[in-house]
Motif scaffolding. Structure first.
Motif, PDB file in Angstrom:
ATOM      1  N   SER A   1       1.063  -1.182   0.004  1.00  0.00           N
ATOM      2  CA  SER A   1      -0.203  -0.219  -0.134  1.00  0.00           C
ATOM      3  C   SER A   1       0.886   1.195   0.042  1.00  0.00           C
ATOM      4  N   ARG A   2       2.328   1.109   0.185  1.00  0.00           N
ATOM      5  CA  ARG A   2       3.246   1.992   0.238  1.00  0.00           C
ATOM      6  C   ARG A   2       4.433   1.486  -0.367  1.00  0.00           C
ATOM      7  N   TYR A   3       5.148   2.444  -0.781  1.00  0.00           N
ATOM      8  CA  TYR A   3       6.542   1.764  -1.536  1.00  0.00           C
ATOM      9  C   TYR A   3       7.554   2.730  -1.571  1.00  0.00           C
ATOM     10  N   GLN A   4       8.474   2.816  -0.926  1.00  0.00           N
ATOM     11  CA  GLN A   4       9.742   3.818  -1.023  1.00  0.00           C
ATOM     12  C   GLN A   4       9.213   5.427  -0.879  1.00  0.00           C
ATOM     13  N   GLY A   5       8.470   5.180   0.276  1.00  0.00           N
ATOM     14  CA  GLY A   5       7.867   6.718   0.640  1.00  0.00           C
ATOM     15  C   GLY A   5       6.829   7.199  -0.022  1.00  0.00           C
ATOM     16  N   GLU A   6       6.182   6.346  -1.101  1.00  0.00           N
ATOM     17  CA  GLU A   6       5.087   6.783  -1.899  1.00  0.00           C
ATOM     18  C   GLU A   6       3.748   5.873  -1.269  1.00  0.00           C
ATOM     19  N   THR A   7       2.685   7.000  -1.385  1.00  0.00           N
ATOM     20  CA  THR A   7       1.507   6.146  -0.987  1.00  0.00           C
ATOM     21  C   THR A   7       0.837   5.897  -2.208  1.00  0.00           C
TER      22      THR A   7
ATOM     23  N   ARG B   1      -6.246   9.037  -0.654  1.00  0.00           N
ATOM     24  CA  ARG B   1      -4.939   8.303  -1.184  1.00  0.00           C
ATOM     25  C   ARG B   1      -4.575   8.391  -2.507  1.00  0.00           C
ATOM     26  N   SER B   2      -5.342   8.474  -3.434  1.00  0.00           N
ATOM     27  CA  SER B   2      -4.911   8.652  -4.699  1.00  0.00           C
ATOM     28  C   SER B   2      -4.460   9.911  -5.284  1.00  0.00           C
ATOM     29  N   ARG B   3      -4.756  10.904  -4.268  1.00  0.00           N
ATOM     30  CA  ARG B   3      -4.311  12.270  -4.615  1.00  0.00           C
ATOM     31  C   ARG B   3      -3.220  12.819  -3.773  1.00  0.00           C
ATOM     32  N   LYS B   4      -2.973  12.165  -2.918  1.00  0.00           N
ATOM     33  CA  LYS B   4      -1.792  12.682  -1.954  1.00  0.00           C
ATOM     34  C   LYS B   4      -0.532  11.818  -1.804  1.00  0.00           C
ATOM     35  N   ARG B   5       0.653  12.371  -2.010  1.00  0.00           N
ATOM     36  CA  ARG B   5       1.849  11.429  -1.773  1.00  0.00           C
ATOM     37  C   ARG B   5       2.638  12.053  -0.737  1.00  0.00           C
TER      38      ARG B   5
END
Length: 409
Positions: free
Chosen positions: A214-220, A404-408
């Motif tokens: 659901s998260r990868y290397q700091g990216e949601t 979640r799709s619009r926020k990183r």
């Protein structure tokens, strides 16, 4: 004379010969001939090749014949070419596959990261040396999953054998989707690699599910993606990920991960939502319910319900703990966000919550994120009840799928 052969596994064959009763009616039991058993050594005929330094069977992996699986499914897979009608962008290749939807053929693919979905985007499909134009029916922007409809032949890739372009769809294979999105970690899956000159993948490649991110290397991530371990020479977005039966379990994204043999794949419920929306002829997009959840706790508890939102109209309240959505159990905030992401705007679903000691069920009808007609009655609702613009969204306060799709991070 009749021969009786008994097989013991793969190690030996024991052959015993007996004389038929018709042939020996005149002989005594003492004169019957019983030759000693003959032991035959069996050898396994397999070809082993080296791939990535590891010896593997070229034709059979994990109990599945790769050539047979390829032959049963490759007819549904095509090459998809993305370009701009105005020029300025070289064609970007991906893969797509055919499925049945509402009685018609639909091509499923994933928009490559470098392709921009605007009015100048051109989509072509190539299979069996024929190139045909296509139009986009639905697009899930956060994940890039798209539904295409194949049009007429473009004339750029006429078949060398002179076959009519309007007949190339006859007999095209169509893949089926798994019913439940519950693959287990380390489960064996199969993908496609190496597009051939005629526009189809040349081989089937085995791999395993390594987990769900659901998260990868700091990216949601917009929704949880399956992490796949698979040795692909050239990963292409839109390739179907299959189980041993040939059913589609996920869709490859071709995202670049830290290791060359690791890939992300979009789970089937994202595609199922697009197909539902297409069948019901309603717009596709991320659903919004108007409830706020904190990410400081992994328990999916509501801390705020917006006025005149789908959540409030359903009867949800602050402090309710969501335990299931649409009959699927929800235990963590990530599961909650995924469940919301899979919902179709305008389609009712049952939401079960724990309120104090009571377990209650409510009928929830989400709306599209950013839609001013929240209740779907055709009348624009008050701007106060609309979802907040991106600038006002705080991820620490609202980790729902729509946010979640619009926020990183």
């Amino acid at each position: 004379m009749r021969t009786v052969v008994t097989v013991f596994g793969l190690s030996a064959l024991v052959a015993s010969l007996t004389i038929s009763s018709a042939q020996n009616e005149a002989q005594d039991d003492d004169t019957r001939i019983a030759p000693p058993p003959v032991l035959l050594e069996a050898t396994a005929a397999t070809t082993t090749v080296a791939v990535g330094g590891v010896g593997v069977d070229e034709s059979v992996r994990f109990g599945v014949s790769l050539p047979n699986l390829h032959r049963r499914t490759v007819g549904a897979v095509v090459e998809v070419l993305w370009s701009h009608s105005s020029g300025g962008m070289d064609a970007i290749a991906s893969l797509g596959f055919s499925v049945n939807a509402a009685g018609a053929e639909v091509l499923v693919t994933v928009l490559p990261a470098r392709a921009v979905a605007d009015e100048n985007l051109r989509v072509d499909v190539r299979q069996n040396q024929v190139t045909r134009s296509a139009k986009m029916l639905r697009l899930d922007e956060p994940t890039g999953v798209a539904l295409l409809q194949i049009g007429g032949a473009s004339g750029e890739g006429e078949r060398v054998d002179g076959a009519r372009p309007d007949r190339i769809d006859e007999g095209r294979q169509r893949l089926t989707l798994i019913r439940e999105d519950k693959p287990q970690s380390a489960a064996v899956v199969f993908g496609f690699d190496q597009v051939s000159a005629d526009g189809g993948p040349e081989r089937c490649v085995p791999g395993r599910i390594a987990g769900r991110d659901s998260r990868y290397q700091g990216e949601t991530l917009p929704t949880s993606l399956w992490r796949i371990h698979m040795n692909l020479g050239k990963p292409l977005a839109g390739a179907p990920l299959l189980n041993e039966a040939g059913d589609v379990v996920a869709i490859m994204t071709a995202r670049e991960l830290s290791a060359p043999d690791e890939h992300h794949a979009v789970p089937i419920p994202v595609l199922s939502r697009l197909l539902r929306d297409l069948g019901a002829d309603r717009p596709s997009g991320v659903a919004w319910i108007g409830a706020t959840f904190h990410i400081d706790s992994s328990t999916p508890q509501i801390v705020k319900v917006r006025e005149d939102s789908p959540a409030q109209r359903a009867g949800l309240r602050s402090q309710d703990v969501v335990v299931s959505i649409g009959g699927e159990e929800v235990r963590t905030l990530d599961q909650l966000a995924d469940a919301f992401y899979y919902l179709s705007a305008g389609q009712a679903t049952q939401v079960e919550v724990l309120r104090g000691l009571e377990k209650l069920s409510f009928r929830l009808v989400p709306t599209l994120f950013g839609n001013s007609d929240l209740d779907g009655d055709g009348i624009e609702d008050s701007s106060d009840s609309r979802p907040p613009p991106d600038a006002e969204i705080e991820e620490s306060d609202t980790p729902s799928a729509a946010v979640r799709s619009r926020k990183r991070k």
